[in-house]
Design a protein around this motif. Structure first.
Motif, PDB file in Angstrom:
ATOM      1  N   UNK A 299      54.418  35.256  28.860  1.00 48.55           N
ATOM      2  CA  UNK A 299      53.544  35.108  27.617  1.00 48.55           C
ATOM      3  C   UNK A 299      52.444  34.829  28.069  1.00 48.55           C
ATOM      4  N   UNK A 300      51.374  35.582  27.179  1.00 45.17           N
ATOM      5  CA  UNK A 300      49.991  35.739  27.256  1.00 45.17           C
ATOM      6  C   UNK A 300      49.527  35.484  26.088  1.00 45.17           C
ATOM      7  N   UNK A 304      45.867  31.419  28.374  1.00 49.26           N
ATOM      8  CA  UNK A 304      46.902  31.224  29.489  1.00 49.26           C
ATOM      9  C   UNK A 304      47.861  32.292  29.516  1.00 49.26           C
ATOM     10  N   UNK A 305      48.244  32.403  30.869  1.00 46.09           N
ATOM     11  CA  UNK A 305      49.447  33.201  31.051  1.00 46.09           C
ATOM     12  C   UNK A 305      50.352  32.302  31.582  1.00 46.09           C
ATOM     13  N   UNK A 361      50.816  30.239  34.629  1.00 44.65           N
ATOM     14  CA  UNK A 361      50.311  30.579  36.096  1.00 44.65           C
ATOM     15  C   UNK A 361      48.678  30.450  36.193  1.00 44.65           C
ATOM     16  N   UNK A 362      47.868  30.882  35.273  1.00 41.25           N
ATOM     17  CA  UNK A 362      46.698  30.699  35.156  1.00 41.25           C
ATOM     18  C   UNK A 362      45.983  30.461  34.042  1.00 41.25           C
ATOM     19  N   UNK A 363      44.873  29.875  33.717  1.00 38.64           N
ATOM     20  CA  UNK A 363      44.414  29.798  32.517  1.00 38.64           C
ATOM     21  C   UNK A 363      42.949  30.098  32.788  1.00 38.64           C
ATOM     22  N   UNK A 538      48.397  41.786  30.908  1.00 33.59           N
ATOM     23  CA  UNK A 538      49.858  42.415  31.155  1.00 33.59           C
ATOM     24  C   UNK A 538      49.962  42.333  32.605  1.00 33.59           C
ATOM     25  N   UNK A 539      50.606  41.114  32.847  1.00 27.31           N
ATOM     26  CA  UNK A 539      50.570  40.779  34.383  1.00 27.31           C
ATOM     27  C   UNK A 539      51.698  41.438  35.165  1.00 27.31           C
TER      28      UNK A 539
END
Lengths: 543, 304
Positions: A299-300, A304-305, A361-363, A538-539
């Motif tokens: 979810x993006x 936040x991913x 995962x990352x913010x 779009x990881x």
């Protein structure tokens, strides 16, 4: 000591009515805890008991505050008109007397009742001892906070007002936060997934760490109270108190480093060496454009991913909850973008099933997301995995009165509610009462399993079955009384249950079984996840 | 017993006590007088370490007031109209509660004080009248024979009988000697019976502090009546600064002389008002206080 007793005796005599009220409310709340698991099948009680239990709990908290505040403010520390100030009473002596009064009036009766009830449940002396330690620790911790509030205010009413202001402030802060998120969404962003802070305010879920953090906090509060008794400077005392909260919060991870109380060393376990972190593939619902077999779900949002992360190699019955410690993206031009560390970063998505654990995962900032969102990068994230062991307590049909016991614990379904509409039956709630004599308070999970093998438990999985499962409350091991009735409510689940015009057909409900699972903390592992060709927007395009 | 040096206390921009330097001699009973808002209560609170000074310092029983502890409070009796009492206790319970804190507690004296003050022992303090509560506070502060008694407006709002009872209670202790007291009060007639030293506070400053005997010797009411056919107006103008509460008609004058020095002053007056009939009369502490207070309240120009 004699004079401390002398002062304490005066306090007890003066506030005997308040203390009688405290004893009564203790008896009432304890009664609810004892009888609630027994009365689930009686419709007459089923509606009334929960309401009374809520009122009793509210009364319990209010009278607890009133008792502590009355004892402290009998010899007030604010203002310059208190009787004791010009009498030969040392502040330390007075503080000792108040602590003594607090123990005798507040803590001792609670422990006594707890011990009596546990003994009636045939708990062993060892179990009772551990439970009383936990109970006294928790009572002392909360009482000290009330005591501090009473020491910087002049009346009980003001203490209650302060408490109300704190609660209201928290609600207002939440409203502001929601408004900010709504504005973000209205501006074209997407909503970050809902997350919860992992359980406890003092770091990991290790009860030892909790005990250490809580004890540090308690000592800090006691020091602050002691300062207020010696100097009577409310402003400085409040500043100290806030500093204690801040320091306790800031050094939360450090508790785990204290050798004496370090959590079990999971790294030394044979299986731990083979654990590997990876993104989890999950099945997708029918009709999803991606292949349903092996797909990465993520979810993006604008900042936040989030994705499901799993730790391979865990033994059966173990689950791992990832908490992001730090993360960064390294782009092709060697530039590096570090993840912002926010409370959300240190949070995991509240997945009740413990089947899929999602984590941020990352913010990043909105601007970074816009500017660098499409650039490929190498993602490196370090996660702390909370390792818990799940052990089944009971498997029950969803029918009122269904009960099971594993010896130490007993589970009873005390109520279910249905709503019917046409041919669809909606099971709106199921209440489960649990009583336990086990040493550790279990954190419960529910998992509904249908005859055809489908399971319902994951609130954030793709929307198959519209499942929504909420557990409340979640008591942490090490802080809760062992005999508290436990209610689990399942809302908005839509199993298609057979029914006739008058309502559900009870027999059919037994087609669904419910597993009640105990979750116990084991330790934690730290692992690094590396992902190539990672894009913020779009990881996982290549997968 | 009590020494203050440049004691100052501010509340925001208001200076309640300013540079107060005062020495209350050992063994004296000091009347602490002044108008409302003069800083009396604040000063006593500073002395008792109930509030901290902004600057300066006070020494009580040889100890810095900010370091007063149980050892000193065991020798200090503090009675204030503002002090809270443990209202749920009866007088008997109050005395029983306090007894263990004081090594010098005297049960016989406590009984005697209760009888003398006619205290109801088995009624709760909150059920007592204001005067009775004050008497209970006094009894509980005298029963251990304090070396220092500090009383803040003990007579405020009490009827004459109550006041007399309180004075008798204090005098009961005074019979033993060896103690000091500082009593702030508006009731100057009552404390005049007790005190032998007076300190006058005005707008937070100490106006004067001296033994009551010298004060009473220094202040005299002077009545001047002109000889038949003579006028005093010209002779009395301008009145000297030492003349307070000055009032005159063409043939008569009355004022309070604040620098009366016996025969010297009599000779000066006789020289100023030849042939007039001059009468000097001692005045009470109350009249002295009123004269000084009115004089200080007058605008600078009027005084000039």
């Amino acid at each position: 000591m004699t004079l401390a007793w002398h002062i304490a005796a005066k306090d007890l005599r003066r506030h005997r009515l308040t203390l009688i009220a405290w004893a009564l409310v203790l008896l009432v709340t304890m009664s609810f805890r004892v009888i609630t698991p027994q009365i689930g099948q009686d419709p007459a009680w089923r509606m009334m008991v929960p309401l009374w239990a809520v009122l009793a709990t509210l009364g319990y908290v209010v009278i607890w505050i009133v008792c502590v505040a009355s004892l402290i403010q009998d010899d007030p520390l604010v203002g310059s008109t208190a009787f004791w100030l010009t009498r030969p009473i040392a502040p330390t002596q007075l503080l000792g007397a108040k602590l003594l009064g607090l123990f005798v009036c507040i803590i001792a009766p609670s422990l006594l009742l707890e011990a009596i009830v546990m003994a009636a449940w045939r708990a062993s002396p060892g179990v009772i001892f551990v439970a009383l330690l936990q109970e006294s620790w928790m009572l002392a911790l909360v009482s000290l906070v009330f005591m501090f509030l009473a020491s910087v205010t002049s009346t009980v009413v003001r203490v209650l007002i302060v408490m109300a202001v704190v609660v209201t402030g928290e609600l207002v802060a939440l409203q502001i936060l929601s408004a900010m998120i709504r504005r973000q969404v209205a501006a074209g962003g997407s909503l970050p997934p809902p997350t919860v802070m992992i359980g406890l305010p003092f770091g990991f879920m290790d009860p030892n760490v909790l005990a250490l953090g809580g004890t540090f906090f308690a000592i800090g509060v006691l020091f602050t109270i002691s300062y207020q008794y010696r100097h009577r400077r409310s402003g400085a005392a409040i500043a100290f108190f806030l500093a204690v909260i801040a320091v306790t919060w800031m050094v939360q991870g450090a508790w785990a480093q204290v050798p004496l109380l370090r959590e079990p060393s999971v790294e030394q376990e044979p299986w731990a060496r083979d654990t590997r972190v990876r993104l989890r593939t999950v099945g997708l619902p029918d009709g999803h454009p991606l292949p349903a077999s092996e797909s990465l779900v993520h979810q993006v949002s604008t900042i936040v991913v989030t994705a499901p992360i799993t730790l391979d190699g865990l033994p059966a019955g173990y689950v791992a909850t990832p908490i992001l410690r730090e993360a960064s993206l390294t782009f092709e031009d060697r530039s590096r973008l570090d993840s912002i560390v926010t409370p959300r970063s240190a949070a995991s998505i509240n997945v009740a099933s413990h089947v899929e654990r999602w984590a941020p995962l990352v913010e990043v900032t909105d601007a970074s997301m816009q500017r660098l969102g499409d650039q490929p990068a190498v993602y490196t994230g370090t996660f702390d995995f909370i390792i818990e062991r799940q052990s089944p307590i009971a498997t029950l049909p969803i029918a009122v009165g269904a009960t099971a016991s594993d010896g130490a614990r007993s589970v009873t379904i005390s109520s279910t509610r249905y709503e019917s509409s046409g041919c669809t039956m909606k099971l709106t709630s199921t209440a489960v009462a649990l009583a336990t004599r086990a040493r550790e308070w279990p954190e419960l999970l529910l998992r509904y399993q249908f005859r055809d093998g489908r399971e319902m438990s994951d609130p954030y999985a793709p929307s198959r079955d519209n499942a929504r499962v909420f557990l409340e409350p979640r008591y942490a091991a090490g802080t809760a009384s062992l005999l508290r009735p436990f209610t689990v409510i399942v809302r908005d689940a839509y199993p298609r249950l057979p029914h006739d015009e008058s309502g559900p057909v009870q027999a059919a409900c037994r087609d669904i079984t419910m597993h009640v699972i105990n979750v116990g903390y084991v330790g934690h592992l730290t692992r690094t996840l590396e992902l190539h060709d990672f894009r913020l927007n779009d990881p996982f395009p290549a997968r | 017993m009590i020494v203050t040096e440049r004691l100052t206390r501010r509340f925001g921009s208001i200076e309640a006590v300013r540079d107060l330097s005062l020495t209350v001699p050992d063994g004296s009973i000091c009347g602490f007088i002044g108008a409302n808002g003069a800083g009396k209560t604040t000063t006593l609170k500073l002395l008792m370490n109930l509030i901290a000074p902004t600057s300066g310092q006070a020494t009580v029983l040889g100890v810095d007031s900010r370091k007063l502890g149980p050892a000193q409070f065991a020798q200090i009796g503090y009675v204030s109209e503002n002090q809270e009492l443990p209202d749920d206790l009866t007088t008997r319970q109050l005395l029983a509660y306090l007894r263990p804190f004081y090594p010098t507690w005297d049960d016989a004296l406590a009984d005697r004080l209760c009888r003398l003050l006619d205290l109801p022992l088995d009624r709760r303090l909150k059920a007592l009248s204001r005067g009775m509560r004050m008497k209970a506070a006094v009894a509980s502060s005298l029963a251990y024979r304090p070396r220092l008694l500090v009383m803040d407006e003990p007579f405020s709002g009490l009827d004459p009988v109550m006041r007399d009872d309180l004075v008798r209670g204090i005098l009961e202790l005074a019979g033993d000697g060896g103690w000091s007291a500082i009593i702030s009060s508006h009731d100057l007639q009552e404390i005049e019976r007790l005190i032998d030293f007076v300190a006058y506070l005005e707008d937070g400053r100490l106006a004067f502090a001296e033994p009551i005997a010298t004060l009473q010797a220094r202040f005299r009411q002077v009545d001047v009546i002109a000889a038949p056919g003579a006028s005093l107006a010209a002779l009395a103008t301008p009145p000297p600064p030492a003349w307070l509460s000055y009032a005159s008609t063409d043939r008569a004058l009355r004022f309070i002389h604040s620098q009366y020095a016996g025969d010297d002053t009599e000779r000066d007056l006789a020289a100023r008002f030849p042939d007039a009939q001059i009468q000097t009369t001692p005045i009470s502490l109350r009249d002295t206080f009123i004269a000084v207070a009115r004089e200080r309240r007058r605008p600078e120009e009027a005084r000039a």
